[in-house]
Design an enzyme around this catalytic site. Structure first.
Site, mmCIF file in Angstrom:
data_model
loop_
_atom_site.group_PDB
_atom_site.id
_atom_site.type_symbol
_atom_site.label_atom_id
_atom_site.label_comp_id
_atom_site.label_asym_id
_atom_site.label_seq_id
_atom_site.Cartn_x
_atom_site.Cartn_y
_atom_site.Cartn_z
ATOM 1 N N CYS A 1 44.755 38.111 29.451
ATOM 2 C CA CYS A 1 45.746 37.443 30.294
ATOM 3 C C CYS A 1 45.483 37.712 31.766
ATOM 4 O O CYS A 1 46.104 37.086 32.628
ATOM 5 C CB CYS A 1 47.156 37.889 29.922
ATOM 6 S SG CYS A 1 47.432 39.664 30.029
ATOM 7 N N ASN A 2 44.569 38.631 32.074
ATOM 8 C CA ASN A 2 44.277 38.972 33.464
ATOM 9 C C ASN A 2 42.904 38.542 33.938
ATOM 10 O O ASN A 2 42.608 38.628 35.123
ATOM 11 C CB ASN A 2 44.383 40.488 33.679
ATOM 12 C CG ASN A 2 45.805 40.983 33.625
ATOM 13 O OD1 ASN A 2 46.726 40.260 33.990
ATOM 14 N ND2 ASN A 2 45.989 42.192 33.157
ATOM 15 N N ARG A 3 42.032 38.102 33.004
ATOM 16 C CA ARG A 3 40.648 37.842 33.404
ATOM 17 C C ARG A 3 39.916 36.989 32.391
ATOM 18 O O ARG A 3 40.268 36.946 31.212
ATOM 19 C CB ARG A 3 39.908 39.160 33.594
ATOM 20 C CG ARG A 3 39.609 39.897 32.307
ATOM 21 C CD ARG A 3 39.033 41.287 32.543
ATOM 22 N NE ARG A 3 39.993 42.144 33.215
ATOM 23 C CZ ARG A 3 39.871 42.532 34.491
ATOM 24 N NH1 ARG A 3 38.821 42.181 35.195
ATOM 25 N NH2 ARG A 3 40.795 43.285 35.050
ATOM 26 N N GLY B 1 55.352 35.410 18.072
ATOM 27 C CA GLY B 1 54.018 35.852 17.690
ATOM 28 C C GLY B 1 54.097 37.149 16.915
ATOM 29 O O GLY B 1 55.084 37.895 17.018
#
Length: 530
Positions: A50-52, A259
Protein backbone atom coordinates in the site's frame (compact mmCIF):
# COMPACT_ATOMS: atom_id res chain seq x y z
CA UNK A 1 25.10 -9.01 -14.06
CA UNK A 2 23.94 -6.02 -12.01
CA UNK A 3 21.16 -5.33 -9.52
CA UNK A 4 18.70 -2.57 -10.38
CA UNK A 5 15.77 -1.17 -8.38
CA UNK A 6 13.09 0.98 -10.00
CA UNK A 7 10.07 2.16 -8.06
CA UNK A 8 7.65 4.65 -6.59
CA UNK A 9 6.67 5.00 -2.96
CA UNK A 10 4.76 7.22 -0.58
CA UNK A 11 7.89 9.36 -0.38
CA UNK A 12 8.10 10.07 -4.10
CA UNK A 13 4.56 9.78 -5.44
CA UNK A 14 1.02 10.88 -4.60
CA UNK A 15 -1.35 8.08 -3.59
CA UNK A 16 -3.43 8.61 -6.73
CA UNK A 17 -0.43 7.67 -8.88
CA UNK A 18 0.52 4.75 -6.63
CA UNK A 19 -2.96 3.38 -7.24
CA UNK A 20 -2.48 3.54 -10.99
CA UNK A 21 0.90 1.79 -11.03
CA UNK A 22 -0.11 -0.95 -8.61
CA UNK A 23 0.67 -4.29 -10.24
CA UNK A 24 -1.96 -6.91 -9.46
CA UNK A 25 -3.26 -10.15 -10.90
CA UNK A 26 -2.81 -10.75 -14.60
CA UNK A 27 -1.35 -7.30 -15.15
CA UNK A 28 1.48 -8.17 -12.81
CA UNK A 29 2.00 -11.58 -14.38
CA UNK A 30 2.20 -10.17 -17.90
CA UNK A 31 4.46 -7.27 -16.91
CA UNK A 32 6.91 -9.49 -15.05
CA UNK A 33 6.90 -12.03 -17.87
CA UNK A 34 7.80 -9.43 -20.46
CA UNK A 35 10.42 -7.83 -18.25
CA UNK A 36 12.16 -11.18 -17.76
CA UNK A 37 11.72 -11.83 -21.47
CA UNK A 38 13.60 -8.66 -22.37
CA UNK A 39 17.19 -9.14 -23.48
CA UNK A 40 18.18 -6.44 -20.98
CA UNK A 41 16.65 -8.14 -17.91
CA UNK A 42 17.45 -11.56 -16.47
CA UNK A 43 15.43 -11.73 -13.24
CA UNK A 44 12.60 -9.73 -11.65
CA UNK A 45 11.08 -9.46 -8.17
CA UNK A 46 8.16 -7.09 -7.52
CA UNK A 47 7.56 -5.63 -4.05
CA UNK A 48 4.14 -4.00 -4.14
CA UNK A 49 2.36 -2.78 -1.01
CA UNK A 50 0.00 0.00 0.00
CA UNK A 51 3.06 2.26 0.24
CA UNK A 52 5.14 1.29 -2.79
CA UNK A 53 5.56 -0.47 -6.09
CA UNK A 54 9.18 -1.48 -6.61
CA UNK A 55 10.79 -3.69 -9.22
CA UNK A 56 14.10 -5.32 -8.40
CA UNK A 57 15.95 -6.84 -11.34
CA UNK A 58 19.15 -8.52 -12.37
CA UNK A 59 20.06 -6.66 -15.56
CA UNK A 60 22.73 -6.75 -18.24
CA UNK A 61 23.36 -3.02 -17.89
CA UNK A 62 21.98 0.13 -16.28
CA UNK A 63 20.48 1.99 -19.24
CA UNK A 64 19.02 -1.05 -20.98
CA UNK A 65 17.50 -2.32 -17.72
CA UNK A 66 15.92 1.02 -16.80
CA UNK A 67 14.49 1.43 -20.31
CA UNK A 68 12.99 -2.06 -20.44
CA UNK A 69 11.42 -1.86 -16.98
CA UNK A 70 10.01 1.66 -17.27
CA UNK A 71 8.62 1.09 -20.78
CA UNK A 72 6.82 -2.07 -19.73
CA UNK A 73 5.63 -0.56 -16.44
CA UNK A 74 4.14 2.38 -18.35
CA UNK A 75 2.59 0.09 -20.95
CA UNK A 76 0.91 -2.28 -18.50
CA UNK A 77 -0.33 0.40 -16.07
CA UNK A 78 -1.43 2.99 -18.62
CA UNK A 79 0.73 5.70 -17.03
CA UNK A 80 2.85 7.70 -19.47
CA UNK A 81 6.63 7.57 -19.25
CA UNK A 82 6.67 11.32 -18.70
CA UNK A 83 4.39 11.07 -15.69
CA UNK A 84 6.30 8.11 -14.29
CA UNK A 85 9.68 9.80 -14.67
CA UNK A 86 8.60 12.65 -12.39
CA UNK A 87 8.16 10.28 -9.46
CA UNK A 88 10.34 7.24 -10.19
CA UNK A 89 13.55 6.59 -8.29
CA UNK A 90 16.30 4.31 -9.51
CA UNK A 91 19.00 2.53 -7.49
CA UNK A 92 21.85 0.55 -8.98
CA UNK A 93 24.22 -2.06 -7.60
CA UNK A 94 25.19 -1.32 -3.96
CA UNK A 95 22.58 1.44 -3.78
CA UNK A 96 19.87 -1.00 -4.89
CA UNK A 97 21.02 -3.56 -2.33
CA UNK A 98 21.03 -0.95 0.43
CA UNK A 99 17.57 0.26 -0.58
CA UNK A 100 16.04 -3.23 -0.40
CA UNK A 101 17.69 -3.89 2.96
CA UNK A 102 16.36 -0.57 4.30
CA UNK A 103 12.88 -1.28 2.96
CA UNK A 104 12.82 -4.74 4.52
CA UNK A 105 13.84 -3.30 7.90
CA UNK A 106 10.98 -0.81 7.73
CA UNK A 107 13.26 2.22 7.49
CA UNK A 108 11.51 3.43 4.33
CA UNK A 109 7.97 2.65 5.51
CA UNK A 110 5.33 5.25 6.18
CA UNK A 111 5.29 4.02 9.77
CA UNK A 112 9.02 3.67 10.33
CA UNK A 113 9.95 0.29 11.77
CA UNK A 114 6.67 -1.48 10.98
CA UNK A 115 7.08 -5.23 10.69
CA UNK A 116 4.56 -6.08 7.95
CA UNK A 117 7.00 -5.22 5.18
CA UNK A 118 9.21 -8.14 6.19
CA UNK A 119 6.43 -10.59 5.39
CA UNK A 120 5.57 -8.73 2.20
CA UNK A 121 9.15 -9.00 0.92
CA UNK A 122 9.15 -12.68 1.89
CA UNK A 123 6.01 -13.28 -0.15
CA UNK A 124 7.38 -11.31 -3.11
CA UNK A 125 10.46 -13.52 -3.10
CA UNK A 126 8.35 -16.67 -2.81
CA UNK A 127 6.15 -15.56 -5.70
CA UNK A 128 9.18 -14.92 -7.88
CA UNK A 129 10.63 -18.32 -7.01
CA UNK A 130 7.37 -20.07 -7.88
CA UNK A 131 6.88 -18.25 -11.19
CA UNK A 132 10.52 -18.53 -12.19
CA UNK A 133 11.16 -14.78 -12.45
CA UNK A 134 13.66 -14.97 -9.58
CA UNK A 135 16.96 -16.75 -10.19
CA UNK A 136 20.18 -17.07 -8.26
CA UNK A 137 21.01 -13.34 -8.11
CA UNK A 138 17.69 -12.10 -6.72
CA UNK A 139 17.20 -15.21 -4.60
CA UNK A 140 20.49 -14.51 -2.84
CA UNK A 141 19.58 -10.84 -2.52
CA UNK A 142 16.07 -11.55 -1.24
CA UNK A 143 17.21 -14.12 1.30
CA UNK A 144 19.84 -11.71 2.55
CA UNK A 145 17.24 -8.93 2.83
CA UNK A 146 15.05 -11.16 4.99
CA UNK A 147 18.02 -11.89 7.21
CA UNK A 148 18.73 -8.16 7.57
CA UNK A 149 15.10 -7.45 8.42
CA UNK A 150 15.07 -10.12 11.11
CA UNK A 151 18.32 -8.81 12.57
CA UNK A 152 16.92 -5.29 12.70
CA UNK A 153 13.85 -6.39 14.61
CA UNK A 154 15.61 -8.76 17.00
CA UNK A 155 18.79 -6.81 17.75
CA UNK A 156 17.22 -3.37 18.21
CA UNK A 157 14.13 -1.89 19.83
CA UNK A 158 12.13 -1.44 16.64
CA UNK A 159 9.55 -4.01 17.76
CA UNK A 160 9.21 -2.60 21.26
CA UNK A 161 7.18 0.33 20.00
CA UNK A 162 4.67 -2.00 18.30
CA UNK A 163 4.75 -0.01 15.09
CA UNK A 164 2.49 -1.09 12.24
CA UNK A 165 0.16 0.48 9.72
CA UNK A 166 -2.98 -0.81 11.44
CA UNK A 167 -2.09 0.59 14.87
CA UNK A 168 -1.07 3.92 13.40
CA UNK A 169 -4.21 4.04 11.24
CA UNK A 170 -6.38 3.32 14.27
CA UNK A 171 -4.64 6.07 16.21
CA UNK A 172 -5.54 8.57 13.49
CA UNK A 173 -9.06 7.20 12.96
CA UNK A 174 -9.86 7.05 16.68
CA UNK A 175 -9.85 10.85 16.83
CA UNK A 176 -13.28 10.75 15.19
CA UNK A 177 -14.66 7.85 17.22
CA UNK A 178 -17.09 8.73 19.99
CA UNK A 179 -15.61 6.22 22.42
CA UNK A 180 -15.09 6.59 26.14
CA UNK A 181 -12.65 4.05 27.62
CA UNK A 182 -13.99 2.03 30.54
CA UNK A 183 -11.10 1.36 32.97
CA UNK A 184 -13.33 -0.59 35.37
CA UNK A 185 -13.39 -3.68 33.14
CA UNK A 186 -10.80 -6.30 34.16
CA UNK A 187 -7.86 -7.29 32.04
CA UNK A 188 -7.86 -10.78 30.55
CA UNK A 189 -5.44 -13.30 29.13
CA UNK A 190 -6.13 -14.69 25.69
CA UNK A 191 -5.00 -17.98 24.19
CA UNK A 192 -5.47 -18.19 20.40
CA UNK A 193 -6.28 -21.76 19.33
CA UNK A 194 -4.13 -23.85 17.00
CA UNK A 195 -5.00 -22.99 13.39
CA UNK A 196 -6.00 -19.44 14.24
CA UNK A 197 -4.19 -16.70 12.27
CA UNK A 198 -2.97 -15.36 15.61
CA UNK A 199 -1.90 -18.67 17.15
CA UNK A 200 1.50 -18.64 18.81
CA UNK A 201 2.09 -14.93 18.31
CA UNK A 202 2.64 -12.14 20.77
CA UNK A 203 1.35 -8.65 20.15
CA UNK A 204 4.82 -7.56 19.07
CA UNK A 205 5.10 -10.47 16.61
CA UNK A 206 1.71 -10.00 14.99
CA UNK A 207 2.79 -7.12 12.75
CA UNK A 208 5.71 -9.08 11.29
CA UNK A 209 4.39 -12.63 11.31
CA UNK A 210 0.82 -12.04 10.15
CA UNK A 211 1.78 -9.82 7.19
CA UNK A 212 1.02 -11.36 3.83
CA UNK A 213 1.45 -10.65 0.15
CA UNK A 214 1.12 -7.04 -0.89
CA UNK A 215 -2.52 -6.07 -0.77
CA UNK A 216 -3.63 -9.71 -0.33
CA UNK A 217 -6.87 -10.76 -1.96
CA UNK A 218 -9.68 -11.16 0.50
CA UNK A 219 -9.81 -14.90 -0.02
CA UNK A 220 -6.04 -15.46 -0.25
CA UNK A 221 -4.40 -16.92 2.86
CA UNK A 222 -1.12 -15.40 3.92
CA UNK A 223 2.04 -17.40 3.42
CA UNK A 224 2.99 -16.53 6.99
CA UNK A 225 -0.31 -17.48 8.59
CA UNK A 226 -1.08 -21.11 9.46
CA UNK A 227 -4.49 -22.24 8.23
CA UNK A 228 -6.87 -24.91 9.35
CA UNK A 229 -5.61 -27.11 6.52
CA UNK A 230 -1.97 -26.88 7.60
CA UNK A 231 -0.43 -30.02 9.13
CA UNK A 232 -0.61 -29.95 12.90
CA UNK A 233 3.12 -30.50 13.14
CA UNK A 234 3.76 -27.27 11.25
CA UNK A 235 1.65 -25.15 13.58
CA UNK A 236 3.07 -23.54 16.71
CA UNK A 237 1.72 -24.53 20.06
CA UNK A 238 -0.83 -22.13 21.59
CA UNK A 239 0.56 -19.53 23.91
CA UNK A 240 -1.05 -17.08 26.26
CA UNK A 241 -1.01 -13.47 25.13
CA UNK A 242 -1.06 -10.95 27.92
CA UNK A 243 -3.52 -8.26 26.87
CA UNK A 244 -5.03 -5.41 28.84
CA UNK A 245 -7.90 -5.19 26.42
CA UNK A 246 -11.02 -3.79 28.05
CA UNK A 247 -9.54 -0.42 29.02
CA UNK A 248 -8.10 0.18 25.56
CA UNK A 249 -8.88 3.13 23.30
CA UNK A 250 -11.55 1.20 21.37
CA UNK A 251 -13.50 -0.07 24.38
CA UNK A 252 -17.06 -0.88 23.37
CA UNK A 253 -16.50 -0.03 19.72
CA UNK A 254 -18.35 -2.06 17.07
CA UNK A 255 -16.04 -2.83 14.15
CA UNK A 256 -16.60 -4.19 10.65
CA UNK A 257 -13.51 -5.73 9.00
CA UNK A 258 -13.70 -6.13 5.23
CA UNK A 259 -11.48 -9.01 4.09
CA UNK A 260 -9.95 -11.97 5.88
CA UNK A 261 -6.42 -11.94 4.51
CA UNK A 262 -3.32 -11.24 6.56
CA UNK A 263 -3.81 -7.47 6.89
CA UNK A 264 -7.44 -7.99 7.89
CA UNK A 265 -6.42 -10.62 10.45
CA UNK A 266 -3.92 -8.15 11.88
CA UNK A 267 -6.63 -5.47 11.97
CA UNK A 268 -9.11 -7.77 13.73
CA UNK A 269 -6.51 -8.77 16.29
CA UNK A 270 -5.48 -5.17 16.89
CA UNK A 271 -8.99 -3.83 17.50
CA UNK A 272 -9.70 -6.78 19.80
CA UNK A 273 -6.58 -6.04 21.81
CA UNK A 274 -7.62 -2.40 22.03
CA UNK A 275 -10.97 -3.31 23.57
CA UNK A 276 -13.48 -3.51 20.69
CA UNK A 277 -16.69 -5.12 21.90
CA UNK A 278 -18.01 -6.37 18.55
CA UNK A 279 -16.12 -7.42 15.44
CA UNK A 280 -17.92 -8.40 12.23
CA UNK A 281 -15.86 -9.98 9.44
CA UNK A 282 -17.00 -9.88 5.81
CA UNK A 283 -15.07 -11.71 3.12
CA UNK A 284 -15.67 -13.08 -0.37
CA UNK A 285 -14.82 -16.54 0.94
CA UNK A 286 -17.29 -17.03 3.75
CA UNK A 287 -15.31 -19.87 5.34
CA UNK A 288 -12.27 -17.67 5.94
CA UNK A 289 -14.41 -14.93 7.46
CA UNK A 290 -16.08 -17.46 9.75
CA UNK A 291 -12.72 -18.92 10.79
CA UNK A 292 -11.29 -15.50 11.65
CA UNK A 293 -14.40 -14.67 13.70
CA UNK A 294 -14.13 -18.03 15.45
CA UNK A 295 -10.50 -17.31 16.31
CA UNK A 296 -11.42 -13.97 17.83
CA UNK A 297 -14.17 -15.52 19.95
CA UNK A 298 -11.85 -18.24 21.21
CA UNK A 299 -9.00 -15.82 21.85
CA UNK A 300 -10.78 -12.88 23.47
CA UNK A 301 -13.49 -13.29 26.10
CA UNK A 302 -14.44 -9.63 25.78
CA UNK A 303 -15.11 -9.72 22.01
CA UNK A 304 -18.27 -10.85 20.24
CA UNK A 305 -17.16 -11.75 16.74
CA UNK A 306 -19.28 -12.94 13.82
CA UNK A 307 -19.08 -13.17 10.03
CA UNK A 308 -21.40 -12.06 7.25
CA UNK A 309 -21.37 -12.70 3.49
CA UNK A 310 -19.39 -10.08 1.61
CA UNK A 311 -22.53 -9.10 -0.32
CA UNK A 312 -24.23 -8.21 2.98
CA UNK A 313 -21.40 -6.01 4.27
CA UNK A 314 -23.27 -2.81 3.38
CA UNK A 315 -26.17 -3.83 5.60
CA UNK A 316 -23.81 -4.17 8.56
CA UNK A 317 -22.74 -0.52 8.27
CA UNK A 318 -25.74 0.63 10.28
CA UNK A 319 -24.64 -1.46 13.27
CA UNK A 320 -20.96 -0.46 13.56
CA UNK A 321 -18.83 2.51 14.54
CA UNK A 322 -15.65 1.68 12.62
CA UNK A 323 -15.00 0.00 9.24
CA UNK A 324 -11.51 -1.29 8.36
CA UNK A 325 -10.94 -2.36 4.77
CA UNK A 326 -8.00 -3.95 2.98
CA UNK A 327 -9.43 -6.40 0.46
CA UNK A 328 -7.12 -6.16 -2.55
CA UNK A 329 -10.11 -5.55 -4.82
CA UNK A 330 -9.51 -3.84 -8.15
CA UNK A 331 -12.54 -1.58 -7.78
CA UNK A 332 -14.37 0.23 -4.99
CA UNK A 333 -15.83 -1.99 -2.30
CA UNK A 334 -18.03 0.71 -0.76
CA UNK A 335 -19.41 3.60 -2.81
CA UNK A 336 -20.46 6.98 -1.47
CA UNK A 337 -24.12 6.20 -2.17
CA UNK A 338 -23.94 3.00 -0.13
CA UNK A 339 -22.35 4.79 2.79
CA UNK A 340 -24.80 7.69 2.53
CA UNK A 341 -27.71 5.31 2.94
CA UNK A 342 -26.08 3.69 5.96
CA UNK A 343 -25.22 6.95 7.72
CA UNK A 344 -28.53 8.71 7.19
CA UNK A 345 -29.86 9.85 10.54
CA UNK A 346 -26.81 8.66 12.52
CA UNK A 347 -25.87 10.56 15.64
CA UNK A 348 -22.39 9.13 16.04
CA UNK A 349 -20.09 9.31 13.01
CA UNK A 350 -19.25 6.19 11.04
CA UNK A 351 -15.45 6.06 10.70
CA UNK A 352 -13.72 4.29 7.80
CA UNK A 353 -10.07 3.20 7.80
CA UNK A 354 -9.06 2.27 4.25
CA UNK A 355 -5.67 0.54 4.20
CA UNK A 356 -5.96 -0.77 0.63
CA UNK A 357 -4.22 0.32 -2.52
CA UNK A 358 -6.00 0.68 -4.86
CA UNK A 359 -8.44 2.17 -2.39
CA UNK A 360 -11.50 0.18 -1.32
CA UNK A 361 -13.68 3.07 -0.19
CA UNK A 362 -14.96 5.87 -2.38
CA UNK A 363 -13.12 9.14 -1.58
CA UNK A 364 -16.51 10.82 -1.96
CA UNK A 365 -17.35 9.46 1.49
CA UNK A 366 -15.39 12.43 2.88
CA UNK A 367 -18.17 14.75 1.79
CA UNK A 368 -20.91 12.86 3.66
CA UNK A 369 -22.01 14.53 6.91
CA UNK A 370 -22.24 11.33 8.94
CA UNK A 371 -19.00 9.73 7.83
CA UNK A 372 -15.26 10.12 8.43
CA UNK A 373 -12.71 8.57 6.07
CA UNK A 374 -9.05 7.90 6.81
CA UNK A 375 -7.02 6.40 3.96
CA UNK A 376 -3.37 6.02 2.94
CA UNK A 377 -3.15 9.67 1.89
CA UNK A 378 -4.40 10.82 5.31
CA UNK A 379 -1.87 8.59 7.05
CA UNK A 380 0.90 10.01 4.93
CA UNK A 381 -0.12 13.54 5.86
CA UNK A 382 -0.30 12.56 9.53
CA UNK A 383 3.25 11.19 9.34
CA UNK A 384 4.42 14.40 7.66
CA UNK A 385 2.80 16.36 10.47
CA UNK A 386 4.78 14.40 13.05
CA UNK A 387 2.02 12.15 14.37
CA UNK A 388 4.30 9.09 14.31
CA UNK A 389 7.16 9.98 16.63
CA UNK A 390 8.03 6.85 18.55
CA UNK A 391 10.89 7.43 20.97
CA UNK A 392 11.62 3.70 21.12
CA UNK A 393 11.99 3.55 17.37
CA UNK A 394 14.01 6.77 17.18
CA UNK A 395 16.69 5.38 19.46
CA UNK A 396 16.83 2.16 17.41
CA UNK A 397 17.18 3.77 13.99
CA UNK A 398 20.96 4.44 14.14
CA UNK A 399 21.51 0.83 15.17
CA UNK A 400 19.36 -0.44 12.32
CA UNK A 401 21.25 1.71 9.81
CA UNK A 402 24.53 0.28 11.11
CA UNK A 403 23.16 -3.23 10.54
CA UNK A 404 22.13 -2.31 7.01
CA UNK A 405 25.55 -0.84 6.18
CA UNK A 406 27.32 -3.88 7.61
CA UNK A 407 25.14 -6.28 5.65
CA UNK A 408 25.56 -4.32 2.41
CA UNK A 409 29.34 -4.60 2.76
CA UNK A 410 29.15 -8.31 3.53
CA UNK A 411 26.81 -8.95 0.62
CA UNK A 412 29.11 -7.03 -1.73
CA UNK A 413 32.08 -9.14 -0.63
CA UNK A 414 30.19 -12.41 -1.10
CA UNK A 415 28.81 -11.33 -4.44
CA UNK A 416 32.16 -10.21 -5.80
CA UNK A 417 33.78 -13.44 -4.60
CA UNK A 418 31.11 -15.36 -6.52
CA UNK A 419 31.73 -13.27 -9.61
CA UNK A 420 35.46 -13.99 -9.41
CA UNK A 421 34.78 -17.72 -9.16
CA UNK A 422 34.78 -18.35 -12.97
CA UNK A 423 38.23 -16.77 -13.21
CA UNK A 424 39.52 -18.92 -10.35
CA UNK A 425 37.99 -22.03 -11.93
CA UNK A 426 39.61 -21.18 -15.28
CA UNK A 427 43.01 -20.65 -13.63
CA UNK A 428 42.85 -23.99 -11.83
CA UNK A 429 41.65 -25.72 -14.98
CA UNK A 430 44.59 -24.28 -16.89
CA UNK A 431 47.00 -25.48 -14.21
CA UNK A 432 45.40 -28.91 -14.20
CA UNK A 433 45.79 -29.18 -17.97
CA UNK A 434 49.47 -28.21 -17.73
CA UNK A 435 50.09 -30.80 -15.00
CA UNK A 436 48.32 -33.57 -16.89
CA UNK A 437 50.20 -32.72 -20.07
CA UNK A 438 53.54 -32.83 -18.28
CA UNK A 439 52.64 -36.05 -16.52
CA UNK A 440 51.76 -37.64 -19.82
CA UNK A 441 55.12 -36.55 -21.26
CA UNK A 442 56.97 -37.70 -18.15
CA UNK A 443 55.38 -41.15 -18.07
CA UNK A 444 56.82 -41.82 -21.51
CA UNK A 445 60.34 -41.19 -20.21
CA UNK A 446 60.12 -43.10 -16.94
CA UNK A 447 61.68 -46.58 -16.71
CA UNK A 448 59.35 -49.34 -17.80
CA UNK A 449 59.89 -51.27 -14.61
CA UNK A 450 58.68 -48.36 -12.44
CA UNK A 451 55.72 -49.67 -10.43
CA UNK A 452 52.26 -48.11 -10.70
CA UNK A 453 52.24 -46.90 -7.10
CA UNK A 454 55.32 -44.78 -7.68
CA UNK A 455 53.88 -43.34 -10.87
CA UNK A 456 50.71 -42.34 -8.99
CA UNK A 457 52.73 -40.74 -6.21
CA UNK A 458 54.65 -38.65 -8.76
CA UNK A 459 51.33 -37.47 -10.21
CA UNK A 460 49.93 -36.56 -6.80
CA UNK A 461 53.08 -34.63 -5.94
CA UNK A 462 52.92 -32.54 -9.10
CA UNK A 463 49.23 -31.77 -8.52
CA UNK A 464 49.92 -30.75 -4.90
CA UNK A 465 52.65 -28.37 -6.05
CA UNK A 466 50.27 -26.75 -8.54
CA UNK A 467 47.48 -26.47 -5.95
CA UNK A 468 49.76 -24.91 -3.36
CA UNK A 469 51.16 -22.42 -5.84
CA UNK A 470 47.65 -21.32 -6.80
CA UNK A 471 46.08 -21.37 -3.34
CA UNK A 472 47.30 -18.01 -2.07
CA UNK A 473 46.67 -16.05 -5.31
CA UNK A 474 43.12 -17.41 -5.64
CA UNK A 475 42.29 -16.65 -2.00
CA UNK A 476 43.68 -13.15 -2.31
CA UNK A 477 41.86 -12.35 -5.53
CA UNK A 478 38.58 -13.28 -3.82
CA UNK A 479 39.44 -11.05 -0.86
CA UNK A 480 40.52 -8.15 -3.05
CA UNK A 481 37.43 -8.50 -5.22
CA UNK A 482 35.37 -6.87 -2.45
CA UNK A 483 37.43 -3.68 -2.67
CA UNK A 484 36.02 -0.71 -4.63
CA UNK A 485 38.40 -1.45 -7.52
CA UNK A 486 38.23 -5.22 -7.06
CA UNK A 487 37.44 -5.88 -10.71
CA UNK A 488 40.96 -4.75 -11.64
CA UNK A 489 42.55 -7.65 -9.76
CA UNK A 490 40.39 -10.19 -11.51
CA UNK A 491 41.11 -8.57 -14.88
CA UNK A 492 44.85 -8.61 -14.18
CA UNK A 493 44.70 -12.31 -13.32
CA UNK A 494 42.92 -13.10 -16.56
CA UNK A 495 45.38 -10.99 -18.55
CA UNK A 496 48.51 -12.42 -16.92
CA UNK A 497 47.50 -16.04 -17.45
CA UNK A 498 45.62 -15.46 -20.71
CA UNK A 499 42.53 -17.12 -19.29
CA UNK A 500 39.56 -17.94 -21.49
CA UNK A 501 36.43 -17.54 -19.37
CA UNK A 502 33.64 -19.68 -20.78
CA UNK A 503 30.27 -18.25 -19.83
CA UNK A 504 27.20 -20.33 -20.43
CA UNK A 505 24.32 -18.34 -21.80
CA UNK A 506 20.95 -19.29 -20.45
CA UNK A 507 18.13 -18.96 -22.94
CA UNK A 508 15.15 -17.34 -21.31
CA UNK A 509 11.72 -17.85 -22.78
CA UNK A 510 8.77 -15.59 -22.06
CA UNK A 511 5.24 -16.24 -23.16
CA UNK A 512 4.28 -13.53 -25.68
CA UNK A 513 1.31 -11.33 -24.93
CA UNK A 514 -1.03 -10.57 -27.80
CA UNK A 515 -1.25 -6.78 -27.48
CA UNK A 516 -1.94 -4.61 -30.54
CA UNK A 517 0.84 -2.12 -29.72
CA UNK A 518 3.76 -2.81 -27.42
CA UNK A 519 6.83 -0.94 -26.19
CA UNK A 520 9.87 -1.09 -28.40
CA UNK A 521 11.82 -3.16 -25.89
CA UNK A 522 9.14 -5.84 -25.62
CA UNK A 523 8.45 -5.89 -29.36
CA UNK A 524 12.13 -6.29 -30.20
CA UNK A 525 12.49 -9.03 -27.64
CA UNK A 526 9.53 -10.99 -28.96
CA UNK A 527 10.91 -10.85 -32.51
CA UNK A 528 14.41 -11.88 -31.51
CA UNK A 529 13.25 -14.75 -29.34
CA UNK A 530 10.55 -16.12 -31.64
Amino acid sequence: MSVLAVGLSHRSSPVALLERVALNGQTRTKAVGEMVGSDAVNEVMVVSTCNRTEIYADVEGYHGGVAAITELLAWHTGVTLGELSEHLYVHYEDSAVQHLFSVTCGLDSMVVGEGQILGQVRNSLKEGQETGSVGRVLNDLGQRALRVGKRAHTETHLDHAGADMVSFGLTVAARDLAVTPNPSLPAVDVTPPVGCPMSGMSAEQISAAVSGADRPAADAPSADVPTADSPASDQPAPRTLSAELPSGPLTGTRVLVLGAGSMSALSANTVARQGAGTVIVANRTQERAARLAECLNEAYDTVRASSVPFADAAEALADVDLVISCTGAQGLVLTADTVAAATEGRVRPLVFLDLALPRDIDPGVRELPGARLVDIEDLRQAVAAGADHGTGRSSALPLVREIVDEEVNDFRAIRRANEVAPTVVALRAQARDVVESELSRLHGRLPDDLDERTREEIGRAMRRVADKLLHRPTVRVKELAAAPDGEAYEAALRQLFDLDIQTQQTTKAAEPVADPVRPATAARTAQEKA
